[in-house]
Design a protein around this motif. Structure first.
Motif, mmCIF file in Angstrom:
data_model
loop_
_atom_site.group_PDB
_atom_site.id
_atom_site.type_symbol
_atom_site.label_atom_id
_atom_site.label_comp_id
_atom_site.label_asym_id
_atom_site.label_seq_id
_atom_site.Cartn_x
_atom_site.Cartn_y
_atom_site.Cartn_z
ATOM 1 N N HIS A 15 48.121 8.561 -4.384
ATOM 2 C CA HIS A 15 47.074 9.198 -3.583
ATOM 3 C C HIS A 15 47.439 10.651 -3.286
ATOM 4 O O HIS A 15 46.611 11.559 -3.407
ATOM 5 N N PHE A 16 48.674 10.890 -2.904
ATOM 6 C CA PHE A 16 49.142 12.249 -2.639
ATOM 7 C C PHE A 16 49.033 13.105 -3.899
ATOM 8 O O PHE A 16 48.601 14.269 -3.845
ATOM 9 N N SER A 17 49.385 12.518 -5.041
ATOM 10 C CA SER A 17 49.285 13.237 -6.311
ATOM 11 C C SER A 17 47.841 13.601 -6.625
ATOM 12 O O SER A 17 47.553 14.706 -7.101
ATOM 13 N N ARG A 18 46.904 12.691 -6.349
ATOM 14 C CA ARG A 18 45.481 12.976 -6.604
ATOM 15 C C ARG A 18 44.984 14.114 -5.720
ATOM 16 O O ARG A 18 44.209 14.968 -6.168
ATOM 17 N N VAL A 19 45.424 14.124 -4.472
ATOM 18 C CA VAL A 19 45.015 15.208 -3.572
ATOM 19 C C VAL A 19 45.521 16.553 -4.093
ATOM 20 O O VAL A 19 44.771 17.532 -4.151
ATOM 21 N N PRO A 162 25.591 11.309 -4.808
ATOM 22 C CA PRO A 162 26.843 10.916 -5.484
ATOM 23 C C PRO A 162 27.415 12.096 -6.261
ATOM 24 O O PRO A 162 26.711 12.756 -7.035
ATOM 25 N N LEU A 163 28.698 12.392 -6.045
ATOM 26 C CA LEU A 163 29.291 13.608 -6.605
ATOM 27 C C LEU A 163 29.281 13.604 -8.127
ATOM 28 O O LEU A 163 29.145 14.656 -8.756
ATOM 29 N N ASN A 252 38.024 10.859 -3.889
ATOM 30 C CA ASN A 252 37.192 9.666 -3.694
ATOM 31 C C ASN A 252 36.780 9.524 -2.231
ATOM 32 O O ASN A 252 37.162 8.565 -1.545
ATOM 33 N N PRO A 253 35.991 10.475 -1.727
ATOM 34 C CA PRO A 253 35.689 10.493 -0.293
ATOM 35 C C PRO A 253 34.778 9.344 0.120
ATOM 36 O O PRO A 253 33.953 8.863 -0.662
ATOM 37 N N VAL A 275 42.352 11.919 4.573
ATOM 38 C CA VAL A 275 42.284 13.274 4.014
ATOM 39 C C VAL A 275 40.933 13.881 4.373
ATOM 40 O O VAL A 275 39.905 13.204 4.305
ATOM 41 N N SER A 276 40.942 15.138 4.765
ATOM 42 C CA SER A 276 39.682 15.872 4.887
ATOM 43 C C SER A 276 39.812 17.182 4.121
ATOM 44 O O SER A 276 40.853 17.839 4.181
ATOM 45 N N LEU A 277 38.763 17.528 3.393
ATOM 46 C CA LEU A 277 38.757 18.742 2.580
ATOM 47 C C LEU A 277 37.491 19.528 2.877
ATOM 48 O O LEU A 277 36.377 19.001 2.759
#
Length: 285
Positions: A15-19, A162-163, A252-253, A275-277
């Motif tokens: 998950h950290f890697s994806r972020v 949907p993104l 994947n929000p 996570v928030s972006l």
């Protein structure tokens, strides 16, 4: 000034890697701000000058099994590092099958984030892989440039479609123009428009819904509530910067929102449970 973190859980590591990979698709360099409770990836472009800005916030306890840091002083217990997210992403991708990963701030030929991974092996001999990712320490005098941005006093706030669907639409439109008009209203309608001398194309999204801002947020929604729900707020943006945001998204929000300040800025918000972006796209003339 010290920092050391350890990730054992494979799901947390991935998950950290994806972020980090998402951040690497948005910018070549950014500031990594470390505090006792959070990690922030920050791109502080001046929106008023046409620059893109970004704010990504992670709660460290949801990623790290061990986390220790001492900031520049007891009063300012933070560390700010300028880093290439692409280099950090590459290092993390090579250790995704590791039994454990340690990330440490070190001093080698230059300041580095040293990533040390213990890889699984069939023998009794352990395999350890180390990556040194060069960083620059941001001096305390510049920290004021990397504070959390305020939620803009928007005219319209709306949930995004949907993104993946939105990305497919923007990908096609990119072949027709360098610019795209995003418009939306408080009835849950959003349009993506291309207008040139040769062609005019509009994609409509309906019934998207509008976020219930208020309570603990700084935006009281006064501007949007006073508008006619049918009135469209629109912003003309660089289509490549919008596409960059949609292509790079791997968080994947659970919720994806868009705030529009009419003819000024698009504020995109992706929310995951840990996570928030936030991403700010300025209007172009």
């Amino acid at each position: 000034m010290k920092f050391r973190g350890k990730i054992i859980d494979v799901a947390c590591l991935n998950h950290f890697s994806r972020v980090v990979t998402t951040i690497s698709r948005l910018t070549k360099t950014c500031v990594l701000r470390l505090t006792p409770d959070h990690l922030f990836f920050i791109l502080s472009g001046k929106v008023s000058n046409g620059g893109v800005s970004m704010w990504c916030e992670l709660l460290q306890v949801n990623f790290f099994d061990e986390y220790q840091m001492d900031g520049v002083s007891s009063e300012f217990n933070e560390i700010c590092l300028e880093v290439s997210p692409e280099n950090l992403s590459r290092a993390l991708k090579t250790v995704q099958s590791a039994k454990s990963v340690k990330i440490k701030l070190t001093k080698k030929h230059c300041p580095c984030l040293t990533i040390t991974a213990e890889l699984p092996t069939l023998s009794s001999i352990s395999r350890v892989v180390t990556h040194d990712v060069p960083v620059d320490v941001v001096p305390r005098s510049l920290w004021h440039e990397f504070k959390e941005p305020s939620v803009p006093d928007f005219d319209v706030s709306i949930y995004l479609p949907p993104l993946k669907t939105m990305k497919n639409v923007v990908d096609r439109m990119k072949n027709l123009s360098n610019f795209l008009v995003m418009e939306a209203n408080m009835n849950g309608d959003m349009n993506l428009k291309i207008q040139t001398d040769l062609v005019s194309v509009t994609t409509h999204f309906r019934d998207l819904g509008n976020p219930p801002w208020g309570g603990d947020t700084s935006q009281d929604g006064a501007a949007s509530q006073s508008r006619d729900p049918e009135d469209m707020a629109e912003v003309r943006v660089d289509i490549r910067k919008l596409q960059q945001f949609l292509v790079g998204q791997q968080v994947n929000p659970s919720r994806a929102m868009c705030n529009l300040v009419h003819q000024n800025v698009v504020h995109l918000v992706l929310l995951h449970e840990d996570v928030s972006l936030q991403y700010f796209l300025p209007a172009v003339a």
